[in-house]
Write a protein that holds these residues in place. Structure first.
Motif, PDB file in Angstrom:
ATOM      1  N   LEU A  11      12.275  38.884  49.623  1.00  9.73           N
ATOM      2  CA  LEU A  11      11.332  39.799  48.977  1.00  9.73           C
ATOM      3  C   LEU A  11      11.291  41.196  49.600  1.00  9.73           C
ATOM      4  CD1 LEU A  11       8.225  37.493  48.307  1.00  9.73           C
ATOM      5  CD2 LEU A  11      10.071  38.065  46.728  1.00  9.73           C
ATOM      6  N   PRO A 100       5.640  30.965  40.295  1.00 11.10           N
ATOM      7  CA  PRO A 100       5.402  31.061  41.747  1.00 11.10           C
ATOM      8  C   PRO A 100       5.620  29.751  42.485  1.00 11.10           C
ATOM      9  CG  PRO A 100       3.351  31.321  40.492  1.00 11.10           C
ATOM     10  CD  PRO A 100       4.479  31.434  39.520  1.00 11.10           C
ATOM     11  N   HIS A 103       8.961  29.774  44.365  1.00 13.70           N
ATOM     12  CA  HIS A 103       8.929  30.487  45.634  1.00 13.70           C
ATOM     13  C   HIS A 103       8.108  29.730  46.671  1.00 13.70           C
ATOM     14  CE1 HIS A 103       9.960  34.819  44.049  1.00 13.70           C
ATOM     15  NE2 HIS A 103      11.018  34.032  44.139  1.00 13.70           N
ATOM     16  N   GLN A 385       0.086  35.302  42.430  1.00 11.02           N
ATOM     17  CA  GLN A 385       1.538  35.255  42.354  1.00 11.02           C
ATOM     18  C   GLN A 385       2.061  36.685  42.486  1.00 11.02           C
ATOM     19  OE1 GLN A 385       1.927  36.888  39.435  1.00 11.02           O
ATOM     20  NE2 GLN A 385       0.312  36.191  38.111  1.00 11.02           N
ATOM     21  N   LYS A 386       3.378  36.853  42.522  1.00 10.57           N
ATOM     22  CA  LYS A 386       3.962  38.147  42.870  1.00 10.57           C
ATOM     23  C   LYS A 386       3.467  39.265  41.953  1.00 10.57           C
ATOM     24  CE  LYS A 386       8.462  40.345  43.702  1.00 10.57           C
ATOM     25  NZ  LYS A 386       8.524  41.276  42.572  1.00 10.57           N
ATOM     26  N   ASP A 387       3.518  39.062  40.646  1.00 13.86           N
ATOM     27  CA  ASP A 387       3.060  40.096  39.727  1.00 13.86           C
ATOM     28  C   ASP A 387       1.560  40.326  39.856  1.00 13.86           C
ATOM     29  OD1 ASP A 387       5.592  40.476  38.814  1.00 13.86           O
ATOM     30  OD2 ASP A 387       5.310  39.481  36.875  1.00 13.86           O
ATOM     31  N   THR A 390       0.828  42.169  43.117  1.00 16.32           N
ATOM     32  CA  THR A 390       1.289  43.557  42.986  1.00 16.32           C
ATOM     33  C   THR A 390       0.330  44.361  42.120  1.00 16.32           C
ATOM     34  OG1 THR A 390       3.598  42.861  43.250  1.00 16.32           O
ATOM     35  CG2 THR A 390       3.203  45.012  42.231  1.00 16.32           C
ATOM     36  N   ARG A 420       1.519  31.139  51.992  1.00 11.99           N
ATOM     37  CA  ARG A 420       1.113  32.127  50.982  1.00 11.99           C
ATOM     38  C   ARG A 420       0.683  33.433  51.643  1.00 11.99           C
ATOM     39  NH1 ARG A 420      -2.354  28.551  46.555  1.00 11.99           N
ATOM     40  NH2 ARG A 420      -0.837  26.844  46.389  1.00 11.99           N
ATOM     41  N   TYR A 423       3.893  35.186  52.063  1.00 15.93           N
ATOM     42  CA  TYR A 423       4.302  35.655  50.740  1.00 15.93           C
ATOM     43  C   TYR A 423       3.605  36.977  50.411  1.00 15.93           C
ATOM     44  CZ  TYR A 423       5.765  34.789  45.848  1.00 15.93           C
ATOM     45  OH  TYR A 423       6.337  34.851  44.605  1.00 15.93           O
ATOM     46  N   ILE A 427       5.258  40.835  50.110  1.00 18.02           N
ATOM     47  CA  ILE A 427       5.052  41.627  48.889  1.00 18.02           C
ATOM     48  C   ILE A 427       4.409  42.970  49.231  1.00 18.02           C
ATOM     49  CG2 ILE A 427       3.721  41.725  46.738  1.00 18.02           C
ATOM     50  CD1 ILE A 427       4.156  38.617  46.601  1.00 18.02           C
ATOM     51  N   ASN A 430       6.868  45.238  50.971  1.00 21.80           N
ATOM     52  CA  ASN A 430       7.893  45.711  50.051  1.00 21.80           C
ATOM     53  C   ASN A 430       7.375  46.831  49.161  1.00 21.80           C
ATOM     54  OD1 ASN A 430      10.696  45.211  49.105  1.00 21.80           O
ATOM     55  ND2 ASN A 430       9.633  44.930  47.153  1.00 21.80           N
TER      56      ASN A 430
END
Length: 466
Positions: A11, A100, A103, A385-387, A390, A420, A423, A427, A430
């Motif tokens: 990631l 998710p 991952h 989750q990632k989206d 973000t 998590r 995780y 994120i 990044n």
């Protein structure tokens, strides 16, 4: 040769993201200020017989995916053996790609078992034997699992009637991780619930106060809140559709409660009045006892009545709700603020359309008395989750001050959910790393790194003051 998936740069898309993560985020302790771990497992330092009991049992995220993929309930919550249930889950993992769970599952296998390869459906039996042998070792007890993830503080969630015996046992032990709790009195607001009168009996027994009036109800709830406070509790938590706000008089609430004691249900307006009155009372107590209040808003719960009757709540039948949030939330907080009764507050939303509402709402009541007093909480439930993370980070950045954010939590019932936090940290780093690479923020790594460290750890440590 088995292909590695969870690599060191997972990631992290550029050198700035890597530097921020490895130098400013990776090694920080975890403050997990909201989860649903059973404190008894920690108090007893529970060991698990096999990998299914540790990793699959009780996880409604996995259960929903398995049902979608056509797995019979027999292999989810039914009477199949633990090995059969595990094999059914492993068979599903390859098909969860871009969910998710894909991952999370690979990250958990890497962090707890050192497995970095891609999970294959056909290796279920081999994995069950290998991982089950591992979880029976001393380094897989509940306390050892928490220590391995560098957890410094965790906070479970209990009903006001809980005697907190497990928390007392943990506090009296030599366990070096602080375990606290959150006060969750939601069922005493739900006046039309079919079992509401039984709820009152439970509260009466726990508090030693006979509840024959609203005054008694308030006395009993205060009694239990003080008990929690005396046992180190610093937080409350509420899971509601929306924050209520309906004007009322004391006589209105007295009449509503007396009618319910006579086994009469109340209409929607009366229900909203009662919830407003009781929640306002509780929030004033939270302010008096210096609690931090949390509101998880927007879930549509228990939608499948057939399966709810068969399996009970928290088994995978909840979704995102489409509730109106802004107006009543503003009125509810404003009423507390006008009376100088608004304590530190975290609000979480479950519907992505409400991101801007929540991000801007906290700014209405940040009054300069405390840094980050009002918090827009991390991506919750379907937004965990990632989206979703973000979007929460970006919305808070655009409409609030991200540097004040108290960061991530697991909101989980699993002792294997703590990656998590990693995780989230990857994120977060990044996002900042890409901004630096794009020239959108300065490449002052020390300054940006200090903000990363604050969000991952220091803000929460200062905010909660555990």
């Amino acid at each position: 040769m088995r292909q590695d998936f969870i690599t060191n740069t997972f990631l992290l898309q550029n050198k700035y993201a890597e530097e921020l993560y490895f130098n400013y985020a990776e090694k920080l302790p975890i403050i997990d200020y909201h989860n649903h771990l059973p404190p008894k497992h920690i108090a007893d330092n529970t060991s698990f017989e096999n990998i299914t009991q540790l990793w699959v049992a009780g996880d409604h995220y996995k259960w929903r995916a398995m049902r979608t993929l056509g797995i019979s309930e027999e292999f989810i919550t039914g009477n199949a053996s633990d090995k059969e249930k595990f094999k059914a889950w492993i068979n599903c993992i390859p098909s969860t790609v871009r969910n998710p769970l894909y991952h999370w599952s690979h990250l958990e296998l890497k962090r707890y078992f050192g497995r970095s390869g891609i999970v294959k459906a056909e290796e279920g039996e081999l994995l069950f034997d290998e991982l089950s042998a591992a979880v029976q070792q001393p380094n897989f007890t509940c306390k050892a699992l928490l220590e391995r993830m560098n957890v410094e503080v965790l906070c479970t969630t209990e009903d006001p009637t809980d005697e907190l015996q497990d928390h007392q046992k943990i506090a009296a032990s030599d366990f070096n991780i602080k375990v606290s709790t959150a006060f969750r009195p939601d069922r005493f607001l739900d006046i039309n619930h079919a079992h509401y009168l039984q709820f009152l009996e439970d509260l009466s027994k726990a508090s030693g106060i006979e509840i024959s009036s609203v005054t008694n109800l308030k006395e009993a709830l205060k009694n239990r809140l003080i008990y929690f406070h005396e046992n180190g509790c610093k937080l409350s938590d509420h899971g509601l559709n929306h924050l209520p706000f309906q004007s009322y008089s004391d006589q209105d609430i007295k009449t509503i409660f007396e009618n319910r004691l006579q086994h009469k249900l109340v209409n929607k307006t009366q229900e909203e009045q009662f919830k407003t009155a009781m929640l306002s009372f509780l929030c004033e107590l939270y302010n008096e006892y210096d609690f931090i209040q949390q509101f998880h808003l927007g879930a549509l719960r228990n939608t499948n009545t057939r399966m709810l009757e068969k399996l009970g709540p928290d088994t995978g039948w909840d979704s995102i709700g489409d509730f109106s949030q802004a107006s009543k939330m503003a009125q509810f907080f404003n009423n507390l603020d006008c009376n100088n009764k608004l304590t530190k507050t975290i609000i979480y939303n479950n519907n992505p359309k409400d991101n801007p509402v929540f991000a801007t709402m906290v700014g209405n009541f940040n009054d300069g008395s405390v840094k980050g007093k009002m918090q827009y909480g991390s991506g919750w439930w379907y937004l965990d989750q990632k989206d979703g993370m973000t979007a929460q980070i970006n919305t808070l950045s655009n409409m609030g001050i991200l540097s004040c954010f108290v960061g991530m939590l697991t909101d989980s019932r699993s002792f294997m959910s703590f990656p998590r936090h990693e995780y989230f940290r990857r994120i977060l780093c990044n996002i900042f790393g890409n901004d630096i690479a794009n020239g959108e923020i300065p490449g002052d790594i020390d300054h940006i790194g200090s903000i990363i460290s604050d969000i991952c750890y220091h803000n929460a440590k200062n905010y909660f003051n555990f």
